[in-house]
Design a protein around this motif. Structure first.
Motif, PDB file in Angstrom:
ATOM      1  N   PRO A   4      -1.118  -9.825 -10.190  1.00 25.14           N
ATOM      2  CA  PRO A   4      -1.086 -10.472  -8.872  1.00 25.14           C
ATOM      3  C   PRO A   4      -0.824 -11.975  -8.966  1.00 25.14           C
ATOM      4  O   PRO A   4      -1.145 -12.613  -9.963  1.00 25.14           O
ATOM      5  N   HIS A   5      -0.244 -12.517  -7.901  1.00 28.51           N
ATOM      6  CA  HIS A   5      -0.145 -13.968  -7.774  1.00 28.51           C
ATOM      7  C   HIS A   5      -1.556 -14.543  -7.606  1.00 28.51           C
ATOM      8  O   HIS A   5      -2.479 -13.844  -7.187  1.00 28.51           O
ATOM      9  N   PHE A   6      -1.706 -15.828  -7.899  1.00 33.45           N
ATOM     10  CA  PHE A   6      -2.981 -16.466  -7.553  1.00 33.45           C
ATOM     11  C   PHE A   6      -3.021 -16.711  -6.041  1.00 33.45           C
ATOM     12  O   PHE A   6      -3.913 -16.214  -5.353  1.00 33.45           O
ATOM     13  N   ASP A  16     -11.387  -7.931 -12.231  1.00 33.88           N
ATOM     14  CA  ASP A  16     -11.286  -6.479 -12.033  1.00 33.88           C
ATOM     15  C   ASP A  16     -10.119  -6.166 -11.094  1.00 33.88           C
ATOM     16  O   ASP A  16     -10.151  -6.534  -9.913  1.00 33.88           O
ATOM     17  N   PRO A  17      -9.077  -5.469 -11.557  1.00 37.86           N
ATOM     18  CA  PRO A  17      -7.942  -5.161 -10.681  1.00 37.86           C
ATOM     19  C   PRO A  17      -8.342  -4.421  -9.406  1.00 37.86           C
ATOM     20  O   PRO A  17      -7.688  -4.588  -8.362  1.00 37.86           O
ATOM     21  N   LYS A  18      -9.408  -3.632  -9.449  1.00 41.79           N
ATOM     22  CA  LYS A  18      -9.840  -2.889  -8.262  1.00 41.79           C
ATOM     23  C   LYS A  18     -10.277  -3.820  -7.137  1.00 41.79           C
ATOM     24  O   LYS A  18     -10.265  -3.421  -5.966  1.00 41.79           O
ATOM     25  N   ASP A  19     -10.642  -5.040  -7.489  1.00 39.90           N
ATOM     26  CA  ASP A  19     -11.062  -6.003  -6.462  1.00 39.90           C
ATOM     27  C   ASP A  19      -9.875  -6.547  -5.666  1.00 39.90           C
ATOM     28  O   ASP A  19     -10.072  -7.310  -4.707  1.00 39.90           O
ATOM     29  N   TYR A  20      -8.651  -6.162  -6.056  1.00 46.01           N
ATOM     30  CA  TYR A  20      -7.456  -6.642  -5.374  1.00 46.01           C
ATOM     31  C   TYR A  20      -6.681  -5.493  -4.742  1.00 46.01           C
ATOM     32  O   TYR A  20      -5.472  -5.568  -4.536  1.00 46.01           O
ATOM     33  N   LEU A  21      -7.399  -4.447  -4.420  1.00 43.00           N
ATOM     34  CA  LEU A  21      -6.880  -3.307  -3.675  1.00 43.00           C
ATOM     35  C   LEU A  21      -7.548  -3.257  -2.315  1.00 43.00           C
ATOM     36  O   LEU A  21      -8.645  -3.793  -2.131  1.00 43.00           O
ATOM     37  N   PRO A  22      -6.915  -2.648  -1.295  1.00 40.66           N
ATOM     38  CA  PRO A  22      -5.654  -1.919  -1.358  1.00 40.66           C
ATOM     39  C   PRO A  22      -4.453  -2.842  -1.555  1.00 40.66           C
ATOM     40  O   PRO A  22      -4.539  -4.046  -1.337  1.00 40.66           O
ATOM     41  N   ALA A  23      -3.340  -2.237  -1.954  1.00 36.45           N
ATOM     42  CA  ALA A  23      -2.105  -2.989  -2.176  1.00 36.45           C
ATOM     43  C   ALA A  23      -1.627  -3.630  -0.881  1.00 36.45           C
ATOM     44  O   ALA A  23      -1.850  -3.110   0.211  1.00 36.45           O
ATOM     45  N   VAL A  24      -0.974  -4.778  -1.023  1.00 32.78           N
ATOM     46  CA  VAL A  24      -0.436  -5.493   0.133  1.00 32.78           C
ATOM     47  C   VAL A  24       1.049  -5.754  -0.076  1.00 32.78           C
ATOM     48  O   VAL A  24       1.574  -5.681  -1.187  1.00 32.78           O
ATOM     49  N   ARG A  25       1.717  -6.101   1.012  1.00 31.79           N
ATOM     50  CA  ARG A  25       3.151  -6.396   0.950  1.00 31.79           C
ATOM     51  C   ARG A  25       3.365  -7.788   0.373  1.00 31.79           C
ATOM     52  O   ARG A  25       2.815  -8.781   0.868  1.00 31.79           O
ATOM     53  N   LEU A  26       4.185  -7.852  -0.666  1.00 33.74           N
ATOM     54  CA  LEU A  26       4.481  -9.134  -1.298  1.00 33.74           C
ATOM     55  C   LEU A  26       5.803  -9.015  -2.058  1.00 33.74           C
ATOM     56  O   LEU A  26       6.600  -8.128  -1.774  1.00 33.74           O
ATOM     57  N   THR A  27       6.039  -9.898  -2.991  1.00 37.56           N
ATOM     58  CA  THR A  27       7.221  -9.790  -3.846  1.00 37.56           C
ATOM     59  C   THR A  27       6.787  -9.866  -5.295  1.00 37.56           C
ATOM     60  O   THR A  27       5.747 -10.451  -5.618  1.00 37.56           O
ATOM     61  N   TRP A  28       7.599  -9.294  -6.156  1.00 40.39           N
ATOM     62  CA  TRP A  28       7.383  -9.445  -7.596  1.00 40.39           C
ATOM     63  C   TRP A  28       8.719  -9.751  -8.239  1.00 40.39           C
ATOM     64  O   TRP A  28       9.635  -8.941  -8.212  1.00 40.39           O
ATOM     65  N   GLU A  29       8.820 -10.995  -8.740  1.00 38.14           N
ATOM     66  CA  GLU A  29      10.049 -11.487  -9.350  1.00 38.14           C
ATOM     67  C   GLU A  29      11.270 -11.222  -8.467  1.00 38.14           C
ATOM     68  O   GLU A  29      12.309 -10.740  -8.914  1.00 38.14           O
ATOM     69  N   GLY A  30      11.123 -11.529  -7.187  1.00 38.99           N
ATOM     70  CA  GLY A  30      12.261 -11.512  -6.283  1.00 38.99           C
ATOM     71  C   GLY A  30      12.452 -10.260  -5.463  1.00 38.99           C
ATOM     72  O   GLY A  30      13.291 -10.231  -4.569  1.00 38.99           O
ATOM     73  N   TYR A  31      11.660  -9.200  -5.728  1.00 33.52           N
ATOM     74  CA  TYR A  31      11.813  -7.944  -4.988  1.00 33.52           C
ATOM     75  C   TYR A  31      10.542  -7.667  -4.176  1.00 33.52           C
ATOM     76  O   TYR A  31       9.428  -7.703  -4.711  1.00 33.52           O
ATOM     77  N   GLU A  32      10.735  -7.359  -2.890  1.00 31.78           N
ATOM     78  CA  GLU A  32       9.578  -7.009  -2.067  1.00 31.78           C
ATOM     79  C   GLU A  32       9.038  -5.640  -2.467  1.00 31.78           C
ATOM     80  O   GLU A  32       9.792  -4.718  -2.789  1.00 31.78           O
ATOM     81  N   TYR A  67       4.871  -3.275  -2.606  1.00 31.35           N
ATOM     82  CA  TYR A  67       3.416  -3.275  -2.402  1.00 31.35           C
ATOM     83  C   TYR A  67       2.764  -3.324  -3.776  1.00 31.35           C
ATOM     84  O   TYR A  67       3.069  -2.522  -4.659  1.00 31.35           O
ATOM     85  N   ASN A  68       1.874  -4.291  -3.951  1.00 36.88           N
ATOM     86  CA  ASN A  68       1.235  -4.479  -5.249  1.00 36.88           C
ATOM     87  C   ASN A  68      -0.188  -4.997  -5.032  1.00 36.88           C
ATOM     88  O   ASN A  68      -0.627  -5.190  -3.899  1.00 36.88           O
ATOM     89  N   TYR A  69      -0.879  -5.225  -6.132  1.00 42.62           N
ATOM     90  CA  TYR A  69      -2.217  -5.807  -6.040  1.00 42.62           C
ATOM     91  C   TYR A  69      -2.185  -7.061  -5.172  1.00 42.62           C
ATOM     92  O   TYR A  69      -1.269  -7.873  -5.274  1.00 42.62           O
ATOM     93  N   SER A  70      -3.194  -7.220  -4.346  1.00 36.59           N
ATOM     94  CA  SER A  70      -3.284  -8.417  -3.515  1.00 36.59           C
ATOM     95  C   SER A  70      -3.353  -9.661  -4.384  1.00 36.59           C
ATOM     96  O   SER A  70      -4.017  -9.672  -5.425  1.00 36.59           O
ATOM     97  N   PRO A  71      -2.679 -10.740  -3.980  1.00 41.65           N
ATOM     98  CA  PRO A  71      -2.952 -12.029  -4.619  1.00 41.65           C
ATOM     99  C   PRO A  71      -4.439 -12.360  -4.508  1.00 41.65           C
ATOM    100  O   PRO A  71      -5.144 -11.856  -3.628  1.00 41.65           O
TER     101      PRO A  71
END
Length: 455
Positions: free
Chosen positions: A208-210, A120-136, A138-142
């Protein structure tokens, strides 16, 4: 009076010693690694003197993801507060939501234990600071996330497993998803603050990342099995002193690299088995202005004694490499016969990356059939980005000092293919005893290479 003060001092000393004796204590173990370059000693945590915290004692219930998730996070907080501790996952399957690390914590999975992560994507909220394919951004928590932590570990003979029901649907990249990627590209390229790069909405579907270790130090993963992943599987980002050993990683979805060290330094990957839908190891260092400003290359990375059952490449370097990549050593690894593989070593970049690549060593590798060839270097790899967005700032990538020795494959299209720009040739590539039983095409396919030698 002096006797009273002396007695009080002795009493306080005894109380302090008694207090210290009851506290958990994380020590550090130093790992020495031999490499063809100066490799610093890697410091990893040792939890042998630390208290154990079983999640059952904090209310974990099999099949109840809310109670189990709360219990894990409570146990992590207790271990951290104690100055160090081991959070124990007992035998059995435990459904959970996201796990967020704190410093001085070892997540230990007993034999027969399975941590099953919700889809469930909602289980990985709130969004956290990370990267996605090289760009920092805020996205779903790993599924497992550590931010600015020291002395952390994931150990044991158990399994980390992701439920894939929803993530599999997100593997597709429809127009709405690509529009979100375009928006992230522009936000990063025009230096918008990371806090403005909010990528969670109804259509972005940035998986999200694992496991992501974000700006962490002194990291150990030892013994566990990892099955399935929404995105990159193990991602040390801006982290130092990382040892990943005795892992079994299986993930055959989209972008399912095994390990992605990104702008990370002093990394050892050893005695692991990788069965991937993408690269076994993909060494990266960010994209564009973010990485150029951080000035933090991926550096001092050793992979040894590993087995690859499937993957796009044994080791890929790039294409996200704007921060630079240097001092990489791959030694004594095996790609099993029948594996699906494109290259043993593939260095890839494009005109938007900048950065640099140097001091790359690969030795003592055996492989079965390879769909492409042993070594590939290409400087115009843009995939879907070629027509998706324009080049905002053009920076080429100098690539030099690549050494391959004692490498054997059964069947390949080529031994080496190097395709570089005329204005910035690849320099200093040396192959010694690099062979294949069958070479179906031209042995060496080269454009714009200076100082290539094969013996």
């Amino acid at each position: 009076m002096k006797k009273i003060i002396l007695c009080l001092t002795l009493l306080l000393s005894l109380l302090f010693l008694s207090f210290k004796k009851g506290q958990s204590s994380v020590t550090q173990t130093e790992v020495t690694v031999k490499a063809p370059f100066e490799m610093p000693t890697i410091k990893i945590p040792n939890f042998s003197n630390c208290k154990e915290f079983s999640i059952v004692d904090f209310g974990a219930v099999k099949g109840d993801k809310n109670k189990t998730s709360d219990a894990i996070n409570t146990a992590i907080a207790k271990a951290n507060k104690a100055g160090g501790g081991t959070v124990v996952i007992p035998e059995g399957e435990w459904l959970t939501k996201k796990i967020h690390f704190k410093s001085n914590v070892n997540l230990h999975l007993n034999k027969g234990a399975v941590l099953l992560f919700s889809e469930d994507p909602k289980d990985y909220l709130p969004a956290v600071r990370l990267t996605w394919e090289g760009y920092e951004c805020y996205n779903y928590s790993p599924l497992i996330y550590a931010y600015q932590c020291k002395n952390i570990a994931i150990t044991g003979e158990g399994e980390l497993k992701a439920k894939m029901d929803v993530w599999t649907k997100w593997f597709a990249r429809p127009k709405a998803h690509m529009e979100s990627l375009k928006r992230l590209y522009y936000l990063a390229s025009y230096k918008k603050p990371v806090e403005e790069r909010q990528m969670v909405n109804d259509t972005a579907n940035l998986r999200p990342h694992f496991i992501q270790f974000n700006r962490c130090e002194n990291i150990l993963m030892d013994g566990v099995t990892i099955t399935n992943s929404p995105f990159w599987t193990i991602h040390p980002f801006l982290s130092k002193h990382v040892v990943l050993r005795n892992l079994k990683v299986y993930a055959h979805g989209h972008n399912n690299d095994g390990v992605d060290p990104e702008m990370s330094q002093n990394v050892l990957i050893e005695n692991c088995v990788f069965d991937q839908g993408d690269d076994a190891i993909a060494i990266k260092s960010g994209c564009g202005i973010d990485a150029w400003n951080l000035h933090t290359p991926s550096k001092n990375i050793v992979m040894r004694n590993c087995t690859v059952k499937n993957g796009h490449q044994l080791v890929a370097i790039g294409s996200e490499l704007s921060g630079g990549i240097e001092n990489v050593f791959i030694d004594n690894c095996t790609v099993v016969d029948g594996a699906k593989l494109n290259h043993l070593l593939f260095i890839k970049t494009n005109e938007r990356r900048g950065g640099y690549v140097k001091n790359i060593y690969m030795t003592n590798i055996t492989s079965g059939k390879i769909d492409e060839g042993i070594l590939g270097i290409e400087t115009d790899v843009l995939y879907q980005w070629r027509d998706l967005v324009p080049t905002i700032e053009r920076r080429l990538t100098p690539i030099k000092d690549v050494y391959l020795e004692n490498i054997k494959a059964t069947n390949v299209k080529f031994i080496s293919r190097i395709l570089a720009q005329k204005e910035l040739p690849v320099e200093n590539v040396f192959l010694k005893n690099v062979t294949a039983d069958t070479v179906k095409g031209e042995k060496s396919i080269h454009e714009n290479v200076i100082n290539f030698d094969s013996k």
